[in-house]
Design a protein around this motif. Structure first.
Motif, PDB file in Angstrom:
ATOM      1  N   GLU A 124      56.577  20.156  -5.699  1.00  0.00           N
ATOM      2  CA  GLU A 124      57.515  19.578  -4.714  1.00  0.00           C
ATOM      3  C   GLU A 124      58.401  20.990  -4.294  1.00  0.00           C
ATOM      4  OE1 GLU A 124      59.991  17.369  -7.170  1.00  0.00           O
ATOM      5  OE2 GLU A 124      58.497  15.763  -7.472  1.00  0.00           O
ATOM      6  N   PRO A 125      57.838  21.283  -3.111  1.00  0.00           N
ATOM      7  CA  PRO A 125      58.652  22.480  -2.446  1.00  0.00           C
ATOM      8  C   PRO A 125      59.925  22.018  -1.626  1.00  0.00           C
ATOM      9  CG  PRO A 125      57.124  21.491  -0.787  1.00  0.00           C
ATOM     10  CD  PRO A 125      56.758  20.782  -2.128  1.00  0.00           C
ATOM     11  N   ASP A 126      60.775  22.704  -1.352  1.00  0.00           N
ATOM     12  CA  ASP A 126      62.197  22.548  -0.733  1.00  0.00           C
ATOM     13  C   ASP A 126      61.915  21.737   0.844  1.00  0.00           C
ATOM     14  OD1 ASP A 126      64.319  23.089  -2.733  1.00  0.00           O
ATOM     15  OD2 ASP A 126      63.181  25.022  -2.750  1.00  0.00           O
ATOM     16  N   ALA A 127      60.818  22.428   1.337  1.00  0.00           N
ATOM     17  CA  ALA A 127      60.301  21.794   2.860  1.00  0.00           C
ATOM     18  C   ALA A 127      58.997  22.134   2.909  1.00  0.00           C
ATOM     19  CB  ALA A 127      61.363  22.498   3.637  1.00  0.00           C
ATOM     20  N   LEU A 128      58.466  21.332   3.628  1.00  0.00           N
ATOM     21  CA  LEU A 128      57.048  21.229   4.076  1.00  0.00           C
ATOM     22  C   LEU A 128      56.759  21.517   5.760  1.00  0.00           C
ATOM     23  CD1 LEU A 128      53.852  21.425   3.687  1.00  0.00           C
ATOM     24  CD2 LEU A 128      53.955  18.941   3.463  1.00  0.00           C
ATOM     25  N   ILE A 129      56.165  22.472   6.006  1.00  0.00           N
ATOM     26  CA  ILE A 129      56.084  22.274   7.528  1.00  0.00           C
ATOM     27  C   ILE A 129      54.615  22.430   7.896  1.00  0.00           C
ATOM     28  CG2 ILE A 129      56.768  23.271   9.908  1.00  0.00           C
ATOM     29  CD1 ILE A 129      58.944  24.081   6.828  1.00  0.00           C
ATOM     30  N   GLY A 130      53.881  21.595   8.531  1.00  0.00           N
ATOM     31  CA  GLY A 130      52.702  21.526   8.818  1.00  0.00           C
ATOM     32  C   GLY A 130      52.058  21.765  10.276  1.00  0.00           C
ATOM     33  N   TRP A 131      51.134  22.196  10.582  1.00  0.00           N
ATOM     34  CA  TRP A 131      50.346  22.425  11.898  1.00  0.00           C
ATOM     35  C   TRP A 131      50.836  23.573  12.689  1.00  0.00           C
ATOM     36  CZ3 TRP A 131      53.204  17.303  11.942  1.00  0.00           C
ATOM     37  CH2 TRP A 131      52.194  16.139  11.735  1.00  0.00           C
ATOM     38  N   LEU A 132      51.099  24.559  11.725  1.00  0.00           N
ATOM     39  CA  LEU A 132      51.506  26.055  12.262  1.00  0.00           C
ATOM     40  C   LEU A 132      50.463  27.110  11.694  1.00  0.00           C
ATOM     41  CD1 LEU A 132      55.341  25.969  11.792  1.00  0.00           C
ATOM     42  CD2 LEU A 132      54.112  25.549  13.975  1.00  0.00           C
ATOM     43  N   TRP A 133      50.001  27.980  12.708  1.00  0.00           N
ATOM     44  CA  TRP A 133      48.810  28.771  12.407  1.00  0.00           C
ATOM     45  C   TRP A 133      49.373  30.201  12.783  1.00  0.00           C
ATOM     46  CZ3 TRP A 133      45.394  31.134   9.709  1.00  0.00           C
ATOM     47  CH2 TRP A 133      44.482  32.168  10.380  1.00  0.00           C
ATOM     48  N   ALA A 134      49.111  31.053  11.894  1.00  0.00           N
ATOM     49  CA  ALA A 134      49.033  32.710  12.232  1.00  0.00           C
ATOM     50  C   ALA A 134      50.629  32.731  12.536  1.00  0.00           C
ATOM     51  CB  ALA A 134      48.093  33.018  13.368  1.00  0.00           C
ATOM     52  N   GLU A 135      50.821  33.597  14.039  1.00  0.00           N
ATOM     53  CA  GLU A 135      52.254  33.934  14.728  1.00  0.00           C
ATOM     54  C   GLU A 135      52.992  32.817  14.560  1.00  0.00           C
ATOM     55  OE1 GLU A 135      49.336  37.226  15.894  1.00  0.00           O
ATOM     56  OE2 GLU A 135      49.273  35.032  15.655  1.00  0.00           O
ATOM     57  N   ALA A 136      52.530  31.506  14.927  1.00  0.00           N
ATOM     58  CA  ALA A 136      53.324  30.114  14.984  1.00  0.00           C
ATOM     59  C   ALA A 136      54.057  30.068  13.637  1.00  0.00           C
ATOM     60  CB  ALA A 136      52.455  29.156  15.647  1.00  0.00           C
ATOM     61  N   LYS A 137      53.339  30.267  12.762  1.00  0.00           N
ATOM     62  CA  LYS A 137      54.392  30.037  11.270  1.00  0.00           C
ATOM     63  C   LYS A 137      55.910  30.862  11.422  1.00  0.00           C
ATOM     64  CE  LYS A 137      50.429  29.446   8.392  1.00  0.00           C
ATOM     65  NZ  LYS A 137      49.748  29.513   7.019  1.00  0.00           N
ATOM     66  N   ALA A 138      55.783  31.848  12.295  1.00  0.00           N
ATOM     67  CA  ALA A 138      57.225  32.544  12.377  1.00  0.00           C
ATOM     68  C   ALA A 138      58.411  31.607  12.579  1.00  0.00           C
ATOM     69  CB  ALA A 138      57.185  33.658  13.201  1.00  0.00           C
ATOM     70  N   GLU A 139      57.958  30.486  13.534  1.00  0.00           N
ATOM     71  CA  GLU A 139      58.895  29.431  14.048  1.00  0.00           C
ATOM     72  C   GLU A 139      59.781  28.921  12.772  1.00  0.00           C
ATOM     73  OE1 GLU A 139      57.090  26.523  16.488  1.00  0.00           O
ATOM     74  OE2 GLU A 139      55.893  28.355  17.565  1.00  0.00           O
ATOM     75  N   ALA A 140      58.748  28.438  11.727  1.00  0.00           N
ATOM     76  CA  ALA A 140      59.452  27.605  10.563  1.00  0.00           C
ATOM     77  C   ALA A 140      59.993  28.639   9.496  1.00  0.00           C
ATOM     78  CB  ALA A 140      58.307  26.966   9.704  1.00  0.00           C
ATOM     79  N   LEU A 141      59.680  29.888   9.493  1.00  0.00           N
ATOM     80  CA  LEU A 141      60.045  30.932   8.564  1.00  0.00           C
ATOM     81  C   LEU A 141      61.366  31.152   9.117  1.00  0.00           C
ATOM     82  CD1 LEU A 141      56.656  33.159   8.048  1.00  0.00           C
ATOM     83  CD2 LEU A 141      57.704  31.288   6.277  1.00  0.00           C
ATOM     84  N   ARG A 142      61.552  31.627  10.326  1.00  0.00           N
ATOM     85  CA  ARG A 142      62.784  31.908  10.997  1.00  0.00           C
ATOM     86  C   ARG A 142      63.757  30.700  10.642  1.00  0.00           C
ATOM     87  NH1 ARG A 142      60.154  33.873  15.878  1.00  0.00           N
ATOM     88  NH2 ARG A 142      59.743  36.316  15.567  1.00  0.00           N
ATOM     89  N   GLU A 143      63.383  29.515  11.208  1.00  0.00           N
ATOM     90  CA  GLU A 143      64.125  28.231  11.125  1.00  0.00           C
ATOM     91  C   GLU A 143      64.615  28.102   9.642  1.00  0.00           C
ATOM     92  OE1 GLU A 143      64.031  23.439  11.596  1.00  0.00           O
ATOM     93  OE2 GLU A 143      62.474  24.632  12.242  1.00  0.00           O
TER      94      GLU A 143
END
Length: 208
Positions: A124-143
């Motif tokens: 059970e993570p605190d949040a799950l964000i899908g559909w992001l690959w490689a550099e696009a993962k930075a969006e969720a990491l920053r958010e």
């Protein structure tokens, strides 16, 4: 404590879960249904990129949409139950929580299927964000304010570096330690069983 501000992101496939048995089963069933040859043994050696990257090896462009939709439906039936947690996965998340931090999952996987995996395994993570690959993962990491991202692929390293996060790489997926190092990983671990000891030291420094 400064450590309470630490948010750690984790990749899913071949970082938190060993998705190879389930993905192989889903590809084999898709091959049977469509009559298209899919070398599932080869496909599971290059996990990480989005589904359409792999399906493009086996289906012409005009069949891609239908193949993607059918694969995701078959995945629910064939891939969830056979997929175990990677060694150390739960302990890694526990280590973050023990330090007062947050653990999130950022993955290229179809988010509903990622949710099914985590629910099935009781992770059970605190949040799950899908559909992001490689550099696009930075969006969720920053958010989510992640200062660390843990993954098994050079794409995960690129995502962490794009986000300005520390890249922690585990050599449990398709990329070996040399590839991960060359991609710019800041920390290299054999697998997640090594993560708690490393993170305890990292969190202590952050708190000090």
């Amino acid at each position: 404590m400064a450590s309470r501000a630490i948010t750690v992101g984790f990749d899913l496939d071949m970082t938190l879960i060993d998705s190879r048995p389930g993905i192989k089963a889903a590809y084999d069933q898709l091959s049977r249904e469509t009559g298209r040859y899919i070398d599932s043994d080869l496909a599971i050696t290059r996990l990480g990129p989005p589904l359409d990257v792999e399906l493009a090896h086996w289906f012409p462009p005009e069949q891609m949409a239908d193949a993607t939709e059918r694969y995701r439906a078959l995945y629910v039936e064939h891939a969830i139950a056979p997929t175990p947690a990677m060694p150390g996965a739960r302990a890694a998340i526990d280590a973050v929580r023990r330090a007062g931090g947050r653990a999130i999952v950022v993955t290229a996987k179809h988010q509903p299927n990622a949710e099914l995996h985590l629910k099935h395994l009781g992770i059970e993570p605190d949040a799950l964000i899908g559909w992001l690959w490689a550099e696009a993962k930075a969006e969720a990491l920053r958010e989510h304010g992640a200062s660390v991202y843990v993954g098994d692929h050079t794409g995960d390293v690129r995502g962490a570096r794009t986000a300005g996060a520390l890249s922690v790489a585990v050599s449990t997926g398709p990329c070996d330690a040399d590839e991960l190092r060359a991609a710019g990983a800041d920390v290299l671990l054999g697998d997640l069983t090594e993560f708690p000891a490393w993170f305890d030291g990292y969190a202590a420094k952050a708190a000090g």
